[in-house]
Design an enzyme around this catalytic site. Structure first.
Site, mmCIF file in Angstrom:
data_model
loop_
_atom_site.group_PDB
_atom_site.id
_atom_site.type_symbol
_atom_site.label_atom_id
_atom_site.label_comp_id
_atom_site.label_asym_id
_atom_site.label_seq_id
_atom_site.Cartn_x
_atom_site.Cartn_y
_atom_site.Cartn_z
ATOM 1 N N LYS A 84 -2.872 2.523 5.636
ATOM 2 C CA LYS A 84 -4.473 1.637 5.876
ATOM 3 C C LYS A 84 -4.947 1.835 7.195
ATOM 4 O O LYS A 84 -6.199 2.068 7.179
ATOM 5 C CB LYS A 84 -4.280 0.026 5.651
ATOM 6 C CG LYS A 84 -3.995 -0.410 3.961
ATOM 7 C CD LYS A 84 -5.064 0.107 3.163
ATOM 8 C CE LYS A 84 -4.865 -0.456 1.799
ATOM 9 N NZ LYS A 84 -6.095 -0.226 0.839
ATOM 10 N N GLU B 67 -12.483 -6.719 3.815
ATOM 11 C CA GLU B 67 -11.658 -7.559 2.930
ATOM 12 C C GLU B 67 -10.325 -7.314 3.136
ATOM 13 O O GLU B 67 -9.856 -6.248 3.392
ATOM 14 C CB GLU B 67 -12.338 -7.155 1.483
ATOM 15 C CG GLU B 67 -11.709 -5.996 0.935
ATOM 16 C CD GLU B 67 -11.769 -4.502 1.721
ATOM 17 O OE1 GLU B 67 -12.980 -4.675 2.498
ATOM 18 O OE2 GLU B 67 -11.183 -3.746 1.258
ATOM 19 N N SER C 231 3.650 4.581 0.838
ATOM 20 C CA SER C 231 2.282 4.119 1.746
ATOM 21 C C SER C 231 2.634 2.917 2.486
ATOM 22 O O SER C 231 1.751 2.862 3.371
ATOM 23 C CB SER C 231 1.342 3.753 0.457
ATOM 24 O OG SER C 231 1.961 2.847 -0.387
#
Lengths: 390, 284
Positions: free
Chosen positions: A85, A107, A372
């Site tokens: 991210k 968010e 990830s």
């Protein structure tokens, strides 16, 4: 808009009129600022010196032996903050600064994107407000603490299902009211144009690095690449540089409780519709009301998916399937025990699928799994599951 | 048969300006009360009824209308039932009814089918909160062929040349978003919104109706002075419905009092029971 807003028939700008000028402004920044060498240089500096790129490509000897093919992990779990991210959060935060924005909003579901945005805000000097469903605030307390430590304000989203979907709704509402000086740092390849393209481009670094690394190590491209898909940002970032190559691509959704039960498998079980600004696959009822999703991994617990994935699904360039909560948990334990790597429950979905896919591969064939994120945040869930099983 | 567009034009031609466009969510709190609310709105002097087809993710709406959507959805409201409700109302009333919703319920039903069924039920106009000018083509085409007015929105963020494009595609009237942000009661009127009204009126002969944040007779007078053709009142009405939830007669009566106060300029807050916050912030 100057650029095309669609991926095939998917995408678009299904937002209130108030947001359109902001999306046009963002599109202009995407066209003019992002490709600019000085922007790229500064971002690259953040990614290498601050975030720890490039991330390793790890050949997993034990599971390669177990599964009967050469298995590599792309180690986004080793990126600062513990997940991919941050690639996007740093890119967009820097872009917001170049655009003269004074505040970031985001968010978050599991809290990974919230943490990444809080970090990006801290390092670029922009204040951050993170919307998080109050159900998620309760079940992801450590990430809430991390966000606060980095100086972000965590605002509970108490409408609707009080999870990720509603956190996006609240962030969009905030943006509509503060659009002049606020940038909405969306966390996945979802939302109205240009977000799906912008976020993809900031996540492409996963695939471009992988490509170079695999070529160095194997002298050829991989046979198969596997990535989990919630909104789909790590998957699209990994897949995109390989779309024109002869590489089989597999997107793995959250099957949740399995056949007949609650699910997060939007591409496998949903139908096209609009949510959060884009036309894409969606879990919905016959009247177009958005259905509640379910997954053991909060990051895949989302009833929508990025529009580019919808196009890739229809064209069959990427094969999408799903694994259940239980299969993902088993895969999490498996990778931990065999390789000493604790994957996030999101990434565990990719590992679970890879275990089955390996059966169709030969010993010298090469498979890459996009790992990830790391699983520290999921420790409580995983231990409870392991405890029951042991 | 009168087309929806004509019925709306008639209302603007006949009514004393500014018209009052009264909003309620279909099925909030239930279908019989909705029908009674629509009748009472008409009796109290509302000129157009705006009926919300509730959606699970209403991003243009503040908490008051979000909660109304949820109440209606958990009571079983859906597209079929909304059309039934309008059909029943239309069999007894001539007042224009416009529908407010989001893109997905329309797409799910099929755009052409949605508009044909809406026209058949007696709906005169449609406004879709998350379909901006860029996405409106298929919706506007379906509206045109079924005689429904596809109502366009203009916001304080809309630049002048874009206003011209939007109003040229608009039908029925122009919905002027009078405040940045989501729906919800606000005190006072943003001077920028008054300027926007002038900018829009300079570019169209269509009537212009501000909405978002309008709840008091004082605000109605301000908009009247500014030359608004209508005012749209939503959250203030829905708040009455929420406050008196469980007392259907009280709900209907409270909505009627509010509309009369707005229509006839009675003292501020008559019947609304609102405690407004400071200027410019949404209240709920």
């Amino acid at each position: 808009m100057i650029l095309g807003t669609r991926f095939g028939e998917y995408g678009g700008c299904f937002v209130p009129e108030t947001l359109i000028p902001a999306l046009e402004e963002l599109e202009e920044a995407y066209r003019t600022i992002v490709p600019d060498p000085s922007f790229q240089k500064e971002l690259s500096g953040y990614l290498t010196e601050f975030a720890g790129r490039e991330t390793p490509l790890t050949l997993c000897r034990n599971i390669s032996q177990d599964l009967g093919c050469r298995v590599y992990l792309k180690r986004e779990d080793l990126l600062h903050s513990g997940a991919h991210k941050l690639n996007n959060a740093l890119g967009q935060a820097l872009l917001a600064k170049y655009m003269g924005k004074k505040r970031l909003i985001a968010e978050t579901g599991a809290g990974q994107h919230g943490v990444a945005t809080a970090i990006a805000g801290a390092v670029t000097g922009l204040p951050v407000d993170v919307y998080m469903g109050d159900v998620d605030i309760e079940r992801q307390a450590p990430n809430v603490a991390r966000m606060k430590l980095f100086g972000a304000r965590v605002i509970p989203a108490s409408s609707g299902t009080r999870t990720l979907k509603d956190a996006v709704n609240e962030a969009l509402r905030d943006w509509t009211g503060n659009v002049r000086d606020t940038h909405y740092l969306i966390g996945s390849v979802v939302g109205p144009h240009p977000f799906p393209s912008l976020v993809r481009d900031f996540q492409r670094v996963i695939g471009t690095e992988t490509r170079v690394q695999v070529l160095e190590r194997e002298g050829r491209l991989p046979d198969a690449i596997v990535a989990c898909v919630g909104g789909g940002s790590n998957a699209i970032g990994m897949f995109h540089p390989f779309l024109d190559d002869d590489v089989a691509l597999y997107g793995v959704e959250a099957g949740g409780e399995g056949e007949g039960g609650r699910t997060g498998a939007t591409l496998c079980k949903g139908s096209p519709g609009t949510l959060h600004g884009a036309y894409s696959y969606l879990l919905q009822d016959n009247y177009g009301q958005v259905a509640e999703s379910h997954s053991v991994s909060a990051g895949l617990d989302y009833p929508g998916v990025g529009p580019e994935h919808s196009m890739l699904r229809d064209s069959s360039r990427v094969t999408y399937s799903s694994v259940t909560d239980r299969e993902a948990l088993d895969a999490c334990l498996y990778l931990s025990r065999r390789e000493g790597i604790l994957p996030a429950l999101e990434s565990s979905h990719a590992v679970a699928y890879a275990r089955n896919l390996a059966m169709s591969l030969d010993r010298d064939q090469v498979m890459v799994i996009s790992l990830s994120g790391r699983g520290d945040k999921d420790l409580a869930t995983v231990m409870e599951y392991a405890g029951v099983q042991v | 048969m009168t087309s929806g567009e004509e019925r709306i034009a008639c209302a603007f031609g006949a009514g004393k300006k500014p018209l009052v466009i009264a909003f309620t969510v279909a099925g909030d709190p239930d279908v019989p009360t909705s029908l009674a609310i629509m009748r009472e709105m008409t009796a109290a002097g509302a000129d157009i009824i705006e009926l919300g087809l509730p959606w699970s993710d209403p991003v243009a709406d503040g908490p008051v209308i979000q909660r109304a959507d949820l109440r209606a959805l958990s009571g079983g409201m859906n597209t079929d039932r909304l059309f039934d409700l309008v059909r029943r109302f239309r069999s007894e009333q001539e007042i224009p009814v416009i529908l407010l919703t989001y893109a997905n319920p329309v797409l799910r039903r099929g755009v052409d089918r949605f508009y044909l069924e809406a026209a058949d039920a007696g709906i005169d106009g449609v406004v879709i909160a998350d379909v901006p000018f860029e996405e409106t083509a298929p919706f506007s085409a379906a509206a045109r062929s079924s005689g429904i007015a596809q109502i366009a929105m203009v916001s304080p963020m809309t630049p002048p040349e874009r206003i011209s494009r939007i109003v040229s595609a608009g039908r029925g009237f122009i919905y002027l978003v009078a405040a940045l942000g989501v729906t919800g009661v606000r005190q006072g009127t943003d001077p920028a919104a008054i300027d926007l009204l002038a900018a829009v009126k300079a570019r169209t002969t269509l009537p212009v109706a501000p909405g978002f944040g309008i709840s008091s007779p004082e605000q109605v007078r301000e908009w009247e002075a500014a030359g608004a053709d209508a005012v749209i009142v939503g959250s203030a009405i829905v708040q009455v419905i929420e406050t008196r939830h469980g007392d259907p007669e009280g709900v209907v009566c409270g909505v009627g009092e509010l509309i009369r106060a707005l229509k006839h300029g009675c003292p501020d807050n008559a019947g609304t029971g609102l405690q407004g916050p400071s200027h410019g912030t949404p209240a709920w």
